[in-house]
Enzyme design. Sequence first.
Site, PDB file in Angstrom:
ATOM      1  N   ASP A  31       0.812  -1.230   0.000  1.00  0.00           N
ATOM      2  CA  ASP A  31       0.000   0.000   0.000  1.00  0.00           C
ATOM      3  C   ASP A  31       0.839   1.271   0.000  1.00  0.00           C
ATOM      4  OD1 ASP A  31      -3.001  -1.047   0.687  1.00  0.00           O
ATOM      5  OD2 ASP A  31      -1.420  -2.293   1.545  1.00  0.00           O
ATOM      6  N   ARG A 114       3.096   5.417  17.542  1.00  0.00           N
ATOM      7  CA  ARG A 114       2.833   6.492  16.562  1.00  0.00           C
ATOM      8  C   ARG A 114       3.585   7.790  16.813  1.00  0.00           C
ATOM      9  NH1 ARG A 114       1.992   3.084  12.794  1.00  0.00           N
ATOM     10  NH2 ARG A 114      -0.044   2.095  12.714  1.00  0.00           N
ATOM     11  N   ASP A 143      -5.409   5.576  13.896  1.00  0.00           N
ATOM     12  CA  ASP A 143      -4.053   5.977  13.526  1.00  0.00           C
ATOM     13  C   ASP A 143      -4.015   7.290  12.756  1.00  0.00           C
ATOM     14  OD1 ASP A 143      -2.568   4.061  14.872  1.00  0.00           O
ATOM     15  OD2 ASP A 143      -3.026   2.561  13.355  1.00  0.00           O
ATOM     16  N   SER A 194      -5.300  -7.187   8.432  1.00  0.00           N
ATOM     17  CA  SER A 194      -4.516  -5.962   8.476  1.00  0.00           C
ATOM     18  C   SER A 194      -3.722  -6.029   9.785  1.00  0.00           C
ATOM     19  CB  SER A 194      -5.454  -4.755   8.474  1.00  0.00           C
ATOM     20  OG  SER A 194      -4.795  -3.669   9.095  1.00  0.00           O
TER      21      SER A 194
HETATM   22  N1  ARG Z   1      -6.927  -0.787  17.438  1.00  0.00           N
HETATM   23  C1  ARG Z   1      -5.530  -0.552  17.619  1.00  0.00           C
HETATM   24  C2  ARG Z   1      -5.289   0.911  17.912  1.00  0.00           C
HETATM   25  O1  ARG Z   1      -6.033   1.729  17.497  1.00  0.00           O
HETATM   26  C3  ARG Z   1      -4.683  -1.031  16.487  1.00  0.00           C
HETATM   27  C4  ARG Z   1      -4.838  -0.307  15.177  1.00  0.00           C
HETATM   28  C5  ARG Z   1      -4.032  -0.849  14.018  1.00  0.00           C
HETATM   29  N2  ARG Z   1      -4.446  -2.166  13.713  1.00  0.00           N
HETATM   30  C6  ARG Z   1      -4.180  -2.844  12.589  1.00  0.00           C
HETATM   31  N3  ARG Z   1      -4.559  -4.084  12.546  1.00  0.00           N
HETATM   32  N4  ARG Z   1      -3.576  -2.294  11.581  1.00  0.00           N
HETATM   33  O2  ARG Z   1      -4.330   1.246  18.544  1.00  0.00           O
END
Ligand code: ARG
Length: 409
Positions: A31, A114, A143, A194
Site C-alpha cells: 500500500d 505512533r 491511527d 490488516s
Molecule cells: N486498534 C488498535 C489501535 O487503534 C490497532 C490499530 C491498528 N491495527 C491494525 N490491525 N492495523 O491502537
Amino acid sequence: MDLVEKIKSKIDVGQYDGVEKVVLAYSGGVDTSVMIPLIQEVCGAEVVAVTVGLGQDEYNGSGWEKAKEKAESLGAKHYFFDATEEFVEGPCWQAVKANCLYQGSYPNSTALGRPIIVEKLVEAAKKEGADALAHGCTGKGNDQVRFDICTHSLMPDAKIIAPVRDWNLGRDEEIAWAEGQGIHLPVKAHSPYSVDSNIWGKSSECGPLEDPSLEPPEDVFDWVALPEDAPDVAETVTVKFEGGKPIGGVGLLEELNALGAKHGIGIIDAMEDRTIGLKSREVYECPGSTLLLNAHKDLEKFVFTKEENQFKPFVDKHWAETVYYGLWFNPVMDAMNAFIDESQKKVTGEVTLKLFKGHAKVVGRKSGNAIYDHNLITYSSDSGFDQLHSHGFIKLWGLNTVTAKKVMA
Ligand code: ARG
C-alpha cells in the site's frame, strides 16, 4: 479513466499548490509503495520515504534494506531510523509505570508507537525542507487521528496527505493501476488480515475477525502459541524493577516476548471503542508487555500505601486513554507523567511469574520498600500488633453507617 485522472477529477488539486516535497511514512509494503508514484503524479511533488524501526521482525538486521531498495526503485529518497531502543526505554517503560491498558485490556502497542514515528518523519521533513507529510491510514481508524495530531503538534504548518482517506482509494484499484503502469510492487503472501506490529505487541483486524461472534482463526497468530499447544510444564521467570522501570532494555523485552509467546501468553480479543466513535474488534498478541504489566502492577500493590493504590489507577486509566486518543503531545501528559514518576520512586523490587498455557500468574514478590511487616501481620501469638486497638477503630469507622441505619429504622 486512469487512476491519477480519476483522483484529480474528484479532489481539489489546488490544495497541493506549493507542495514540493512530501515525507511519506513508508512500511515497505504494497500500500505505501503504490503511494510513492501516486503522490508524485497527483501532487507533482518529490517523495521522501521514511521507515521507522520499532523492533519489527522484518526490519531486523539488514531487513530494512529491502524497504530502502523498493522505495529507491520507485524514485524516492529513503531514510531508515532504528528507534527500537528509544521506543522501549521511553514510551514502553513509561507505559509499564502507568500500568497502561486501554479499556482494561489493550497495552496500546500500536498507539504508543505512533508519536515516535511522527517524530522521525518530522525530523526527516525538517532536514529535507519538505512541506507535507503523508501516511497510509484510512479514514476510519485511530491511527489517522494520531498521525495528524502528532504531526501538527510538532510541525503546525505541514500539510497532511492521506491518499487512502482523502482520495477514497480502493486497494484493488491502486494495485491494478500500479501493475498497468509497469510498477513492480513488493510481493507479499496474501493475508486477509490488516496487521501492525512493534516490539510492544501485534495488532490484527479485518477478514474473518470482523465477525465478533467467531473465535479468531488459528492463522491470525504467528507470534504467540495457542495456549492449548503451549508446553505442559510450567516455567517461572523473575522480573526486576527499579523506580518502576524494568531492569533491562530491548534484550529483556525480546526475551520476555519469546518466553511469553512460547507459553501462549498475551492473546487479547478486544471489543474496542475507537476515538472516532466506531466499535471494532481487534486481536492482539502482546506476550512481553503482558508479563511486564502483570508483574509491575503486583509490585505497586506491594509497596504502595492504600491511598496510593486507590488513587493511581485513575491517573493510569486517563494516561492510557490520552495515548489511545492520539494526544501524546498534550501538556496533560507531562502533568500525569510527573505524578507517575513521583509515585514510582519506590517501585523497586522483583516479581516472580509462573507461566502456564496462556496464564502468567504472580507467585512471589520481594522489595525493600514493601509496606508489609511480617511482625504485624502474622497470626502467631508473639505478633507486635495489639488487637485490642481494633475495638475503638471499628466503633469510629462504623459510626456513620450504624447511626444512619438507626435513624432510618
Ligand atoms: N486498534 C488498535 C489501535 O487503534 C490497532 C490499530 C491498528 N491495527 C491494525 N490491525 N492495523 O491502537
